[in-house]
Design a protein around this motif. Structure first.
Motif, PDB file in Angstrom:
ATOM      1  N   UNK A 108     -21.675  13.163 -37.934  1.00  0.00           N
ATOM      2  CA  UNK A 108     -22.600  14.219 -38.536  1.00  0.00           C
ATOM      3  C   UNK A 108     -22.165  14.224 -40.066  1.00  0.00           C
ATOM      4  N   UNK A 109     -20.884  13.557 -40.378  1.00  0.00           N
ATOM      5  CA  UNK A 109     -20.646  13.701 -41.786  1.00  0.00           C
ATOM      6  C   UNK A 109     -21.074  12.470 -42.572  1.00  0.00           C
ATOM      7  N   UNK A 110     -21.905  11.498 -41.849  1.00  0.00           N
ATOM      8  CA  UNK A 110     -22.317  10.442 -42.378  1.00  0.00           C
ATOM      9  C   UNK A 110     -23.953  10.931 -42.950  1.00  0.00           C
ATOM     10  N   UNK A 111     -24.108  10.546 -44.204  1.00  0.00           N
ATOM     11  CA  UNK A 111     -25.371  10.880 -44.898  1.00  0.00           C
ATOM     12  C   UNK A 111     -26.243   9.474 -44.699  1.00  0.00           C
ATOM     13  N   UNK A 112     -27.397   9.776 -44.228  1.00  0.00           N
ATOM     14  CA  UNK A 112     -28.598   8.903 -43.863  1.00  0.00           C
ATOM     15  C   UNK A 112     -29.769   9.121 -44.743  1.00  0.00           C
ATOM     16  N   UNK A 113     -30.745   8.104 -44.843  1.00  0.00           N
ATOM     17  CA  UNK A 113     -31.999   8.504 -45.464  1.00  0.00           C
ATOM     18  C   UNK A 113     -33.159   8.289 -44.311  1.00  0.00           C
ATOM     19  N   UNK A 121     -40.691  -7.488 -37.691  1.00  0.00           N
ATOM     20  CA  UNK A 121     -39.465  -7.395 -36.573  1.00  0.00           C
ATOM     21  C   UNK A 121     -38.112  -7.731 -37.005  1.00  0.00           C
ATOM     22  N   UNK A 122     -38.091  -7.973 -38.281  1.00  0.00           N
ATOM     23  CA  UNK A 122     -36.594  -8.307 -38.655  1.00  0.00           C
ATOM     24  C   UNK A 122     -35.809  -7.055 -39.317  1.00  0.00           C
ATOM     25  N   UNK A 123     -35.519  -6.440 -38.340  1.00  0.00           N
ATOM     26  CA  UNK A 123     -34.949  -4.971 -38.689  1.00  0.00           C
ATOM     27  C   UNK A 123     -33.445  -5.134 -38.972  1.00  0.00           C
ATOM     28  N   UNK A 124     -33.380  -5.189 -40.396  1.00  0.00           N
ATOM     29  CA  UNK A 124     -32.096  -5.155 -40.847  1.00  0.00           C
ATOM     30  C   UNK A 124     -31.354  -3.868 -41.176  1.00  0.00           C
ATOM     31  N   UNK A 125     -32.362  -2.908 -41.332  1.00  0.00           N
ATOM     32  CA  UNK A 125     -31.628  -1.450 -41.828  1.00  0.00           C
ATOM     33  C   UNK A 125     -30.694  -1.029 -40.695  1.00  0.00           C
ATOM     34  N   UNK A 126     -31.012  -1.255 -39.486  1.00  0.00           N
ATOM     35  CA  UNK A 126     -30.009  -0.827 -38.367  1.00  0.00           C
ATOM     36  C   UNK A 126     -28.653  -1.389 -38.630  1.00  0.00           C
ATOM     37  N   UNK A 127     -28.643  -2.463 -39.186  1.00  0.00           N
ATOM     38  CA  UNK A 127     -27.011  -2.982 -39.776  1.00  0.00           C
ATOM     39  C   UNK A 127     -26.475  -2.315 -40.749  1.00  0.00           C
ATOM     40  N   UNK A 139     -24.523   4.675 -29.201  1.00  0.00           N
ATOM     41  CA  UNK A 139     -26.163   4.291 -29.280  1.00  0.00           C
ATOM     42  C   UNK A 139     -26.864   4.644 -30.548  1.00  0.00           C
ATOM     43  N   UNK A 140     -27.318   3.533 -31.572  1.00  0.00           N
ATOM     44  CA  UNK A 140     -27.864   4.147 -32.533  1.00  0.00           C
ATOM     45  C   UNK A 140     -29.346   3.892 -32.454  1.00  0.00           C
ATOM     46  N   UNK A 141     -30.098   4.950 -33.140  1.00  0.00           N
ATOM     47  CA  UNK A 141     -31.501   4.896 -33.180  1.00  0.00           C
ATOM     48  C   UNK A 141     -31.915   5.093 -34.406  1.00  0.00           C
ATOM     49  N   UNK A 142     -32.984   4.216 -34.843  1.00  0.00           N
ATOM     50  CA  UNK A 142     -33.686   4.814 -35.959  1.00  0.00           C
ATOM     51  C   UNK A 142     -35.241   4.137 -35.948  1.00  0.00           C
ATOM     52  N   UNK A 168     -35.577  11.333 -47.329  1.00  0.00           N
ATOM     53  CA  UNK A 168     -34.523  12.445 -47.831  1.00  0.00           C
ATOM     54  C   UNK A 168     -33.244  12.098 -46.991  1.00  0.00           C
ATOM     55  N   UNK A 169     -32.093  12.550 -47.906  1.00  0.00           N
ATOM     56  CA  UNK A 169     -30.716  12.059 -47.341  1.00  0.00           C
ATOM     57  C   UNK A 169     -30.290  13.478 -46.561  1.00  0.00           C
ATOM     58  N   UNK A 170     -30.000  12.992 -45.375  1.00  0.00           N
ATOM     59  CA  UNK A 170     -29.654  14.078 -44.433  1.00  0.00           C
ATOM     60  C   UNK A 170     -28.473  13.632 -43.420  1.00  0.00           C
ATOM     61  N   UNK A 171     -27.765  14.622 -42.746  1.00  0.00           N
ATOM     62  CA  UNK A 171     -26.500  14.316 -41.969  1.00  0.00           C
ATOM     63  C   UNK A 171     -27.157  13.477 -40.750  1.00  0.00           C
ATOM     64  N   UNK A 172     -26.480  12.335 -40.437  1.00  0.00           N
ATOM     65  CA  UNK A 172     -26.771  11.821 -39.134  1.00  0.00           C
ATOM     66  C   UNK A 172     -26.824  12.640 -37.938  1.00  0.00           C
ATOM     67  N   UNK A 173     -27.804  12.596 -37.505  1.00  0.00           N
ATOM     68  CA  UNK A 173     -28.041  13.517 -36.071  1.00  0.00           C
ATOM     69  C   UNK A 173     -27.164  12.745 -34.983  1.00  0.00           C
ATOM     70  N   UNK A 174     -26.191  13.671 -34.404  1.00  0.00           N
ATOM     71  CA  UNK A 174     -25.277  12.916 -33.416  1.00  0.00           C
ATOM     72  C   UNK A 174     -25.189  14.112 -32.133  1.00  0.00           C
ATOM     73  N   UNK A 175     -25.388  13.453 -31.017  1.00  0.00           N
ATOM     74  CA  UNK A 175     -25.163  14.299 -29.824  1.00  0.00           C
ATOM     75  C   UNK A 175     -24.709  13.334 -28.661  1.00  0.00           C
ATOM     76  N   UNK A 176     -24.217  14.031 -27.593  1.00  0.00           N
ATOM     77  CA  UNK A 176     -23.743  13.264 -26.549  1.00  0.00           C
ATOM     78  C   UNK A 176     -24.869  12.522 -25.846  1.00  0.00           C
ATOM     79  N   UNK A 177     -24.546  11.342 -25.384  1.00  0.00           N
ATOM     80  CA  UNK A 177     -25.633  10.341 -24.718  1.00  0.00           C
ATOM     81  C   UNK A 177     -26.071  10.794 -23.344  1.00  0.00           C
ATOM     82  N   UNK A 178     -27.474  11.113 -23.219  1.00  0.00           N
ATOM     83  CA  UNK A 178     -28.089  11.364 -22.038  1.00  0.00           C
ATOM     84  C   UNK A 178     -29.242  10.770 -21.693  1.00  0.00           C
ATOM     85  N   UNK A 179     -29.240   9.610 -22.155  1.00  0.00           N
ATOM     86  CA  UNK A 179     -30.437   8.457 -21.854  1.00  0.00           C
ATOM     87  C   UNK A 179     -31.809   8.998 -22.720  1.00  0.00           C
TER      88      UNK A 179
END
Length: 135
Positions: free
Chosen positions: A16-21, A95-101, A82-85, A26-37
């Motif tokens: 959550x300390x990672x800043x993302x757009x 479909x050449x989604x390079x932002x995820x990298x 698990x990364x989601x965006x 808007x620049x916001x903290x990365x949303x992070x939680x425990x995985x539950x599918x």
């Protein structure tokens, strides 16, 4: 390792300390939680929409503990992130989604050699790409 909760909380805090757009710019903290599918639940309409980008921490099961003496236990704690965006092909690259990298690189940099409570340093041992994602 004394338990699983403290290291997981440390990892979530680090993420959550990672800043993302976000999609609104808007620049916001990365949303992070425990995985539950969460991804499948969201697709099925069974879960509230969560902020994106997001990172979900999964403990690889089973975790096998070994007694090392004097009421102490040891275990190798494997985790998946698990990364989601959201990606809407706004740049016309079809479909050449390079932002995820970019997100992957930020997460890897934040967690590499990080030492959660009661653990040794995190070592990245591999990754797997999702080839059947939607946006």
């Amino acid at each position: 390792m004394a338990g699983i909760k403290a290291p997981l909380l440390d990892i979530l805090t680090k993420l959550t300390a990672i800043q993302v757009v976000n999609r609104e710019g808007a620049t916001v903290p990365l949303f992070a939680r425990i995985w539950n599918n969460q991804i499948e639940f969201e697709k099925a309409g069974e879960l509230q929409v969560f902020p994106k980008p997001a990172a979900f921490v999964e403990v690889i099961s089973p975790v096998v503990f070994q007694e090392i003496g004097q009421n102490f236990r040891s275990a190798d704690l494997g985790i998946n992130i698990h990364l989601v965006h959201e990606y809407y092909n706004e740049d016309g690259t079809f479909e050449q989604d390079l932002e995820i990298f970019d997100l992957r690189d930020k997460v890897t940099a934040a967690l590499s050699q990080f030492k959660p409570t009661g653990c040794s340093q995190i070592v990245v041992t591999g990754e797997q790409q999702d080839y059947e994602h939607d946006n």
